[in-house]
Scaffold this active site. Structure first.
Site, short mmCIF file in Angstrom:
data_model
loop_
_atom_site.label_atom_id
_atom_site.label_comp_id
_atom_site.label_asym_id
_atom_site.label_seq_id
_atom_site.Cartn_x
_atom_site.Cartn_y
_atom_site.Cartn_z
CD GLU A 79 -2.16 -7.52 3.13
OE1 GLU A 79 -1.73 -6.37 2.88
OE2 GLU A 79 -2.82 -7.78 4.14
N GLY A 111 0.55 -4.96 0.96
CA GLY A 111 -0.67 -5.02 0.17
C GLY A 111 -0.47 -5.65 -1.20
CB ALA A 132 -0.89 -0.01 1.24
CD GLU A 147 1.84 -5.51 5.67
OE1 GLU A 147 2.63 -6.45 5.96
OE2 GLU A 147 0.99 -5.59 4.78
#
Ligand code: HXC
Length: 257
Positions: A111, A108, A65, A131
């Site tokens: 993911e 992300g 992200a 993260e």
């Protein structure tokens, strides 16, 4: 294509979507999410498109992200906007799709790749959920999907140390279905997608639904779901065609009905 952050092409009945924010290693921001939601919805709605391949660049599938976008957002903003909850719309597309991962698939990015029905990795792929190094944790399903894919010990190893996993380890751990040379990644994914796109469309959706139910329910209920959906497929024209074609020793011609 008309997307700010994606390049979209069609190859026959296969849609190829490339993440295209090279300046940020395809970091996932609000613009990419919006574009992915639109591109996946367009794919799902188009009867002429039967499989989709999502890929990134040689260097990165997606490096996570967008940290710069998240940096100043607190709980109220994240919770209020249901930050990145929109990825549920990508995941819940009904037709099959493949993630073709080369280079970094972190946070992300990893993911997003794990949301795919099938993941193919280039030998350059590097997976991770780093993260924890940012003082946070996965937020797009990583703690759940990684654990289901690779088991508790390796999932804990990945999220608690934030280390990266290479393609060989990822294949061994069942994170991806196969590893191919980086130069062949997109072609291999398109080839697999073309095979899937050549199947009866309702059967493709049903097969996908059944496997996904395996993650959602107990064994007996899952088997009953499977049997009922199998029974249901027997009411389709494509079932008559498929079995008739086998007996007549010719390829099936599908109508999607
Ligand atoms: C914003 C990013 C980014 C990211 C890379 N960039 N990753 N920008 N968000 N996640 C930007 C860099 O700032 C840099 O921009 C450019 O992309 C190139 O990256 P470099 O770091 O210079 O490249 P390199 O040295 O090759 O290192 C590659 C890397 C590293 C190892 C992948 O970029 C990295 O560690 N990135 C962050 C990975 C990460 O922590 N991901 C998890 C994010 S949290 P400039 O402008 O300097 O050139 C997350 C949570 C998900 O994903 C849940 C959300 C709900």
């Amino acid at each position: 294509s008309d997307y700010e952050t994606l390049l979209v092409e069609t190859h026959g009945a296969v849609t190829l979507v490339r993440l295209n924010r090279p300046q940020a290693l395809n970091a996932l921001n609000t613009a990419i999410l919006r574009d992915l939601i639109d591109a996946f919805a367009a794919y799902d709605a188009d009867d002429g498109q039967r499989c989709l391949v999502l890929t990134g660049s040689e260097k990165a599938f997606a490096a996570g992200a967008d940290i710069k976008e998240m940096q100043d957002q607190g709980f109220a903003q994240m919770y209020g906007a249901n930050f990145f909850g929109g990825f549920e719309k990508v995941w819940s597309v009904r037709k099959p799709w493949i993630a073709a991962v080369g280079g970094f698939a972190l946070g992300g990015g990893c993911e997003l790749a794990m949301m795919a029905d099938i993941m193919i990795a280039a030998d350059t792929a590097r997976f991770g959920q780093p993260e924890i190094k940012l003082g946070v944790a996965p937020g797009m399903g990583g703690s759940q999907r990684l654990t289901r894919a690779v088991g508790k010990s390796k999932a804990m190893d990945m999220v608690l140390t934030g280390r990266m996993m290479d393609a060989v380890e990822a294949e061994k751990a069942n994170l991806c279905s196969k590893v191919v040379p980086a130069a062949d990644l997109v072609d291999e994914a398109l080839k697999m997608a073309a095979t899937i796109a050549g199947m009866a469309p309702l059967a493709a959706i049903a097969n996908k639904e059944m496997v996904n139910v395996a993650f959602e329910t107990g064994l007996a209920t899952g088997i009953l779901f499977e049997r009922r959906l199998f029974n249901g497929l027997c009411a389709t024209e494509d079932k008559k065609e498929g079995m008739g074609a086998f007996v007549e020793k010719r390829p099936g011609v599908w109508t999607g009905r």
